[in-house]
Write a protein that holds these residues in place. Structure first.
Motif, PDB file in Angstrom:
ATOM      1  N   UNK A 259      24.180   8.366  31.102  1.00 44.89           N
ATOM      2  CA  UNK A 259      22.506   9.194  31.347  1.00 44.89           C
ATOM      3  C   UNK A 259      21.816   9.503  30.769  1.00 44.89           C
ATOM      4  N   UNK A 260      21.582   9.275  29.195  1.00 44.20           N
ATOM      5  CA  UNK A 260      20.758   8.702  28.124  1.00 44.20           C
ATOM      6  C   UNK A 260      19.709   7.676  28.695  1.00 44.20           C
ATOM      7  N   UNK A 261      20.573   6.597  29.528  1.00 43.12           N
ATOM      8  CA  UNK A 261      19.617   5.609  29.608  1.00 43.12           C
ATOM      9  C   UNK A 261      18.509   6.187  30.541  1.00 43.12           C
ATOM     10  N   UNK A 262      19.267   6.550  31.835  1.00 41.71           N
ATOM     11  CA  UNK A 262      18.474   6.683  33.252  1.00 41.71           C
ATOM     12  C   UNK A 262      17.173   7.812  33.091  1.00 41.71           C
ATOM     13  N   UNK A 263      17.624   8.988  30.773  1.00 42.58           N
ATOM     14  CA  UNK A 263      17.147   9.523  31.550  1.00 42.58           C
ATOM     15  C   UNK A 263      15.725   9.020  30.243  1.00 42.58           C
ATOM     16  N   UNK A 264      15.591   7.536  29.417  1.00 38.56           N
ATOM     17  CA  UNK A 264      14.681   7.086  29.274  1.00 38.56           C
ATOM     18  C   UNK A 264      13.729   6.731  30.098  1.00 38.56           C
ATOM     19  N   UNK A 265      14.654   6.536  31.193  1.00 39.19           N
ATOM     20  CA  UNK A 265      13.675   5.032  32.352  1.00 39.19           C
ATOM     21  C   UNK A 265      13.397   6.141  32.850  1.00 39.19           C
ATOM     22  N   UNK A 266      13.620   7.182  33.097  1.00 38.86           N
ATOM     23  CA  UNK A 266      12.583   8.354  34.130  1.00 38.86           C
ATOM     24  C   UNK A 266      11.315   8.427  33.214  1.00 38.86           C
ATOM     25  N   UNK A 267      11.653   9.071  31.855  1.00 37.48           N
ATOM     26  CA  UNK A 267      10.465   9.494  30.814  1.00 37.48           C
ATOM     27  C   UNK A 267       9.455   7.938  31.192  1.00 37.48           C
ATOM     28  N   UNK A 268       9.858   6.491  30.871  1.00 39.22           N
ATOM     29  CA  UNK A 268       8.739   5.873  30.692  1.00 39.22           C
ATOM     30  C   UNK A 268       8.297   5.685  31.499  1.00 39.22           C
ATOM     31  N   UNK A 269       8.565   6.220  33.195  1.00 41.95           N
ATOM     32  CA  UNK A 269       8.425   5.905  34.361  1.00 41.95           C
ATOM     33  C   UNK A 269       6.481   6.133  34.202  1.00 41.95           C
ATOM     34  N   UNK A 270       5.689   4.824  34.614  1.00 45.96           N
ATOM     35  CA  UNK A 270       4.544   4.917  34.921  1.00 45.96           C
ATOM     36  C   UNK A 270       3.519   5.225  33.524  1.00 45.96           C
ATOM     37  N   UNK A 271       4.418   4.529  32.492  1.00 47.96           N
ATOM     38  CA  UNK A 271       3.666   4.147  31.020  1.00 47.96           C
ATOM     39  C   UNK A 271       3.850   2.602  30.344  1.00 47.96           C
ATOM     40  N   UNK A 272       2.976   2.406  29.866  1.00 41.01           N
ATOM     41  CA  UNK A 272       3.651   0.703  30.054  1.00 41.01           C
ATOM     42  C   UNK A 272       4.141   0.641  28.049  1.00 41.01           C
ATOM     43  N   UNK A 273       5.240   0.910  28.595  1.00 40.86           N
ATOM     44  CA  UNK A 273       6.308   0.853  27.398  1.00 40.86           C
ATOM     45  C   UNK A 273       7.428  -0.202  28.364  1.00 40.86           C
ATOM     46  N   UNK A 274       7.143  -1.274  27.672  1.00 40.44           N
ATOM     47  CA  UNK A 274       8.518  -1.976  28.014  1.00 40.44           C
ATOM     48  C   UNK A 274      10.395  -1.574  27.299  1.00 40.44           C
ATOM     49  N   UNK A 275      11.109  -1.208  28.412  1.00 43.47           N
ATOM     50  CA  UNK A 275      12.928  -0.709  27.556  1.00 43.47           C
ATOM     51  C   UNK A 275      13.408  -1.888  27.597  1.00 43.47           C
ATOM     52  N   UNK A 276      14.831  -1.384  26.617  1.00 46.41           N
ATOM     53  CA  UNK A 276      15.679  -2.273  26.416  1.00 46.41           C
ATOM     54  C   UNK A 276      16.858  -1.923  27.070  1.00 46.41           C
ATOM     55  N   UNK A 277      17.063  -2.418  28.527  1.00 44.56           N
ATOM     56  CA  UNK A 277      18.187  -1.435  29.644  1.00 44.56           C
ATOM     57  C   UNK A 277      19.201  -1.775  28.726  1.00 44.56           C
ATOM     58  N   UNK A 278      19.540  -2.683  27.786  1.00 48.79           N
ATOM     59  CA  UNK A 278      20.345  -2.868  27.730  1.00 48.79           C
ATOM     60  C   UNK A 278      21.605  -2.129  26.089  1.00 48.79           C
ATOM     61  N   UNK A 279      20.303  -1.760  25.312  1.00 53.19           N
ATOM     62  CA  UNK A 279      20.238  -0.981  23.593  1.00 53.19           C
ATOM     63  C   UNK A 279      21.455  -0.344  23.613  1.00 53.19           C
ATOM     64  N   UNK A 280      22.217   0.003  24.763  1.00 56.58           N
ATOM     65  CA  UNK A 280      23.704   1.135  24.426  1.00 56.58           C
ATOM     66  C   UNK A 280      24.426   0.540  24.777  1.00 56.58           C
ATOM     67  N   UNK A 281      24.792  -1.571  24.734  1.00 60.49           N
ATOM     68  CA  UNK A 281      26.039  -1.655  24.718  1.00 60.49           C
ATOM     69  C   UNK A 281      26.257  -1.596  23.996  1.00 60.49           C
ATOM     70  N   UNK A 282      25.846  -2.093  22.926  1.00 57.04           N
ATOM     71  CA  UNK A 282      26.166  -2.229  21.008  1.00 57.04           C
ATOM     72  C   UNK A 282      26.838  -0.793  20.842  1.00 57.04           C
TER      73      UNK A 282
END
Length: 405
Positions: A259-282
């Motif tokens: 859920x938090x990952x989806x929030x981050x993806x939604x917030x950075x949509x359209x922004x020039x930010x490369x996110x780490x999709x696996x950050x929540x695994x560790x």
């Protein structure tokens, strides 16, 4: 699975998710790039510089002396300490030795400072410079003397101030923190730490209820005798029960992470930010899983050993002291052997990176402790199958004999 049929398990799920949704903020609250302002206020950063540590601590000590207000937190609760005349004089001597300022000179500095901070945007941190020639070792020795006078739980303990002190951040500091969030943490890394900080609090106590209930249910349903006579090994029984509990208790944590990952993806949509999709695994499997493991294992062991719910009380004491004895220093990197690791910020990447090895040692230690309790649980269960260590039966039989008498 038996765990899914347990009401306590679903209460666990509700408590975990309720705590998550009420405490975890949305990403946009902390993801703004700093802009220069006239007031020059950009928050705070942690500093381990010896000069900063000495000046901040001496400033705090001088204010406490000026106000004659002494507070400690020996077990999470605030405790007001009253000093006698001799103890007060000892602290006065320490302050004068360290700063070269008399009580009157310190009083004038504090009052002048308080007049200045009444104006907007001034830093609230009063600092006192160290007298020339006074070493850091002398400072530490004097802080030990202060701790002896005040007792445990003061901010003058070396274990606390050695982790650093908060100092005002300048614009460059704020920009560096933001760039760490975007470039090194790739945005989601910071939120994964904050997510783990919040979830770690509730996971430090709730799993014990599931573990105790699961073990006690067999006793109430009189399943022990049926299981005891089967050929399946004690290790298989305990391990299968333990793994099932841990996996099911991890499910709401995984949901919250997604859920938090989806929030981050939604917030950075359209922004020039490369996110780490696996950050929540560790965050889930390295940070939080060992906590679930050790709390569940301790609950299972003590319940198997005593056939009582004593594990709830033991874990409650451990959780309370572990969470509240960390005080308000929540981003210092002081991981040590705390069960609940705190890092209550999406920023402070460098603090976490500097203490990453300590973090890994901590989590590996608790994973090992969990396995140790599981082995002990297998041993106790095996002994019971042989007719030994049946405390519950012995106590029950003893109570019946007394009642007949």
């Amino acid at each position: 699975m038996q765990t899914f049929k347990s009401l306590i398990y679903w209460i666990y799920v509700i408590c975990v998710l309720l705590f998550f949704f009420t405490q975890m903020g949305s990403p946009e609250f902390d993801a703004k790039k700093p802009v220069k302002t006239e007031n020059g206020v950009y928050g705070t950063v942690f500093s381990k510089d010896e000069k900063d540590i000495q000046e901040v601590l001496l400033g705090e000590l001088a204010q406490d002396f000026y106000e004659n207000s002494w507070r400690t937190y020996p077990a999470g609760f605030i405790k007001y300490v009253k000093l006698d005349e001799k103890e007060t004089q000892e602290i006065d001597n320490i302050l004068e030795e360290m700063t070269g300022l008399t009580e009157e000179q310190r009083r004038m500095s504090i009052e002048k400072f308080e007049e200045e901070i009444s104006q907007p945007y001034m830093s609230p941190d009063f600092r006192l410079p160290v007298k020339e020639g006074v070493s850091y070792e002398t400072f530490k020795e004097n802080m030990k003397k202060v701790c002896v006078i005040l007792g445990a739980g003061s901010s003058y303990e070396e274990g606390k101030f050695s982790q650093g002190v908060e100092v005002p951040a300048d614009y460059e500091d704020a920009v560096a923190e933001y760039e760490n969030l975007i470039e090194k943490d790739k945005f989601t890394g910071g939120y994964a730490r904050l997510f783990s900080d919040y979830l770690g609090i509730v996971l430090g106590i709730m799993p014990v209820f599931v573990a105790v209930t699961r073990c006690m249910r067999d006793r109430r349903a009189k399943m022990q005798e049926l299981i005891y006579v089967r050929k399946v090994s004690s290790g298989t029984v305990i391990l299968s029960r333990y793994i099932a509990m841990v996996v099911t208790m991890l499910l709401p944590v995984i949901f919250a992470a997604l859920y938090t990952l989806m929030q981050c993806i939604g917030y950075t949509k359209g922004m020039d930010i490369a996110i780490d999709y696996l950050a929540f695994v560790p965050s889930v499997f390295v940070w939080l899983l060992p906590e679930i493991m050790v709390v569940s294992a301790l609950g299972m062991f003590l319940t198997e050993l005593t056939d009582t719910a004593i594990a709830v009380l033991v874990q409650a004491v451990w959780w309370y002291t572990g969470v509240f004895m960390q005080g308000d220093v929540l981003t210092s990197g002081d991981f040590g052997f705390h069960l609940v690791i705190r890092h209550n910020s999406v920023l402070d990447y460098q603090v976490f990176a500097d203490h990453y090895q300590e973090f890994i040692i901590n989590r590996a230690f608790y994973a090992g402790v969990a396995l140790f309790f599981v082995v002990l649980s297998v041993w106790v269960y095996s002994m019971k199958r042989k007719g030994a260590w049946d405390f519950y039966g012995k106590i029950l039989r003893g109570s019946k004999r007394k009642s007949k008498a």
